[in-house]
Design a protein around this motif. Structure first.
Motif, PDB file in Angstrom:
ATOM      1  N   LYS A 150       0.816  -1.205   0.000  1.00  9.82           N
ATOM      2  CA  LYS A 150       0.000   0.000   0.000  1.00  9.82           C
ATOM      3  C   LYS A 150       0.858   1.267   0.000  1.00  9.82           C
ATOM      4  O   LYS A 150       0.384   2.347  -0.320  1.00  9.82           O
ATOM      5  CB  LYS A 150      -0.924   0.004   1.225  1.00  9.82           C
ATOM      6  N   VAL A 151       2.106   1.141   0.391  1.00  9.14           N
ATOM      7  CA  VAL A 151       2.987   2.300   0.475  1.00  9.14           C
ATOM      8  C   VAL A 151       4.196   2.073  -0.426  1.00  9.14           C
ATOM      9  O   VAL A 151       4.915   1.097  -0.260  1.00  9.14           O
ATOM     10  CB  VAL A 151       3.458   2.534   1.927  1.00  9.14           C
ATOM     11  N   ASN A 152       4.409   2.954  -1.397  1.00 10.25           N
ATOM     12  CA  ASN A 152       5.524   2.752  -2.321  1.00 10.25           C
ATOM     13  C   ASN A 152       6.853   3.092  -1.662  1.00 10.25           C
ATOM     14  O   ASN A 152       6.926   3.783  -0.647  1.00 10.25           O
ATOM     15  CB  ASN A 152       5.318   3.571  -3.604  1.00 10.25           C
ATOM     16  N   LYS A 178       0.749  19.450   5.817  1.00 14.27           N
ATOM     17  CA  LYS A 178       0.557  18.773   7.100  1.00 14.27           C
ATOM     18  C   LYS A 178      -0.463  17.639   6.976  1.00 14.27           C
ATOM     19  O   LYS A 178      -0.239  16.541   7.512  1.00 14.27           O
ATOM     20  CB  LYS A 178       0.101  19.769   8.160  1.00 14.27           C
ATOM     21  N   ASP A 179      -1.565  17.883   6.298  1.00 11.80           N
ATOM     22  CA  ASP A 179      -2.607  16.858   6.171  1.00 11.80           C
ATOM     23  C   ASP A 179      -2.102  15.660   5.376  1.00 11.80           C
ATOM     24  O   ASP A 179      -2.322  14.502   5.765  1.00 11.80           O
ATOM     25  CB  ASP A 179      -3.849  17.448   5.493  1.00 11.80           C
ATOM     26  N   PHE A 217       2.055   9.251   6.897  1.00 12.88           N
ATOM     27  CA  PHE A 217       2.747   8.758   8.080  1.00 12.88           C
ATOM     28  C   PHE A 217       1.937   7.642   8.741  1.00 12.88           C
ATOM     29  O   PHE A 217       2.503   6.613   9.147  1.00 12.88           O
ATOM     30  CB  PHE A 217       2.954   9.916   9.067  1.00 12.88           C
ATOM     31  N   LYS A 218       0.634   7.839   8.825  1.00 12.12           N
ATOM     32  CA  LYS A 218      -0.206   6.813   9.457  1.00 12.12           C
ATOM     33  C   LYS A 218      -0.271   5.558   8.613  1.00 12.12           C
ATOM     34  O   LYS A 218      -0.352   4.437   9.142  1.00 12.12           O
ATOM     35  CB  LYS A 218      -1.616   7.352   9.701  1.00 12.12           C
ATOM     36  N   GLY A 232       0.996   3.202  11.094  1.00  7.94           N
ATOM     37  CA  GLY A 232      -0.232   2.815  11.782  1.00  7.94           C
ATOM     38  C   GLY A 232      -0.612   3.791  12.879  1.00  7.94           C
ATOM     39  O   GLY A 232      -1.586   3.572  13.605  1.00  7.94           O
ATOM     40  N   MET A 233       0.154   4.879  13.014  1.00  5.45           N
ATOM     41  CA  MET A 233      -0.093   5.870  14.068  1.00  5.45           C
ATOM     42  C   MET A 233      -0.017   7.278  13.504  1.00  5.45           C
ATOM     43  O   MET A 233       0.676   7.517  12.518  1.00  5.45           O
ATOM     44  CB  MET A 233       0.946   5.728  15.192  1.00  5.45           C
TER      45      MET A 233
END
Length: 245
Positions: free
Chosen positions: A133-135, A170-171, A177-178, A182-183
Motif C-alpha cells: 500500500k505504500v511505495n 501537514k494533512d 505517516f499513518k 499505523g499511528m
C-alpha cells in the motif's frame, strides 16, 4: 510439557524447535509446568541513524528454527564465554541489569562474527511480504522524518517541521505517516519517548523528573499518564520490575 511466555499480557505457548522474539523492555511473565531447556539472547536493535529496526520492517514473533540456528547459538556461546547467563531461572536473570554485559572488551573479530550471527538469527523474523500500500519512494522520503524524531525527542517536535522535512502539506504528511506506521505523528512521537524512558529506567538511576525531561515530556504528570497508558504500569513500577529501584 507446557510452558508459556506472556509479553504485554499476551500468551504465547512455547513450542519445541521454534524461535521467539520479544522486543526489548517488554514486561513478560513466564509459566512452565515441568522444566525446559532453551537458548536466551538479549541484544540491542537500534540502527546507526537512531531509528529502531522495528520502525522499518514488519516482524513475526514466532518462527520455526532451522538446523543451522542451533549451531549459531552454540557458536555465540563459544566465542562469547563471558556473556552467558549465570542463572537459568528467568525470575532471576530478568531482575538483573543485562547492560552490564557488553562486547566493548571483545576483539574486533569476535564482535564482527557476533554481529553477523545476530543479524542472521534476527532475519528469521522478518516478514517476507512488503507493504504494497505504500511505495518505496514514500518510505524513503519519511526516513529523514524518522531520523529527525529519533534525534530530537528531548524537545518539542511540531507537525509543521516534520511535514516540511517530508516536503508535503501537514494533512498529506499525517495521512502518509499513518499509512506507514499505523499511528498519527504525535502518537508515534510519544511511543518513541516512552521507549527512551524505558531504556533510562532500566539502565540508569536517574530520577523520574530527569527521565521525563530527557525523554521530551513537558510535565512529569503527563509522562506518567502516557507511560501507564502505553505500558500498562507506572514508571516506578516498571523500574522495580526491571531490577533497578
Amino acid at each position: 510439557m507446557e510452558s508459556v511466555i506472556t509479553p504485554k499480557n499476551k500468551m504465547h505457548q512455547l513450542k519445541p524447535g521454534y524461535l521467539y522474539l520479544v522486543p526489548s523492555y517488554t514486561l513478560c511473565g513466564y509459566h512452565c509446568v515441568d522444566s525446559i531447556s532453551q537458548y536466551y539472547l538479549h541484544f540491542s536493535h537500534q540502527l546507526s541513524d537512531g531509528i529502531k529496526i522495528f520502525d522499518r520492517i514488519s516482524i513475526k514473533s514466532e518462527v520455526k528454527a532451522l538446523d543451522i540456528d542451533y549451531l549459531l547459538f552454540e557458536r555465540l556461546l563459544e566465542i562469547n564465554p563471558d556473556m552467558a547467563l549465570k542463572y537459568s531461572d528467568p525470575n532471576v536473570y530478568e531482575q538483573r541489569n543485562w547492560t552490564t554485559n557488553n562486547m566493548s572488551t571483545s576483539s574486533n573479530s569476535v564482535q564482527l562474527e557476533t554481529i553477523g550471527i545476530l543479524k542472521q538469527l534476527f532475519s528469521r523474523f522478518i516478514e517476507g511480504k512488503l507493504n504494497e500500500k505504500v511505495n518505496l519512494k514514500t518510505q524513503y522520503k519519511l526516513t529523514n522524518v524518522f531520523q529527525h524524531i529519533a534525534t530530537h525527542l528531548y524537545r518539542e517536535i511540531k507537525l509543521e517541521e516534520l511535514a516540511e522535512i517530508a516536503c508535503c502539506s501537514k494533512d498529506h504528511f499525517s495521512r502518509q505517516f499513518k499509512r506507514i506506521t499505523g499511528m498519527l505523528p504525535n502518537d508515534y512521537i510519544n511511543s518513541k519517548r516512552i521507549e527512551r524512558a524505558q531504556e533510562l529506567l532500566i539502565t540508569t538511576s536517574k530520577t523520574q523528573k530527569q527521565i521525563s525531561e530527557e525523554a521530551g515530556f513537558n510535565s512529569q504528570q503527563y509522562y506518567t499518564r502516557i507511560f501507564k497508558r502505553l505500558i500498562g504500569t507506572t514508571p516506578a513500577e516498571y523500574r522495580k520490575m526491571g531490577g533497578l529501584i
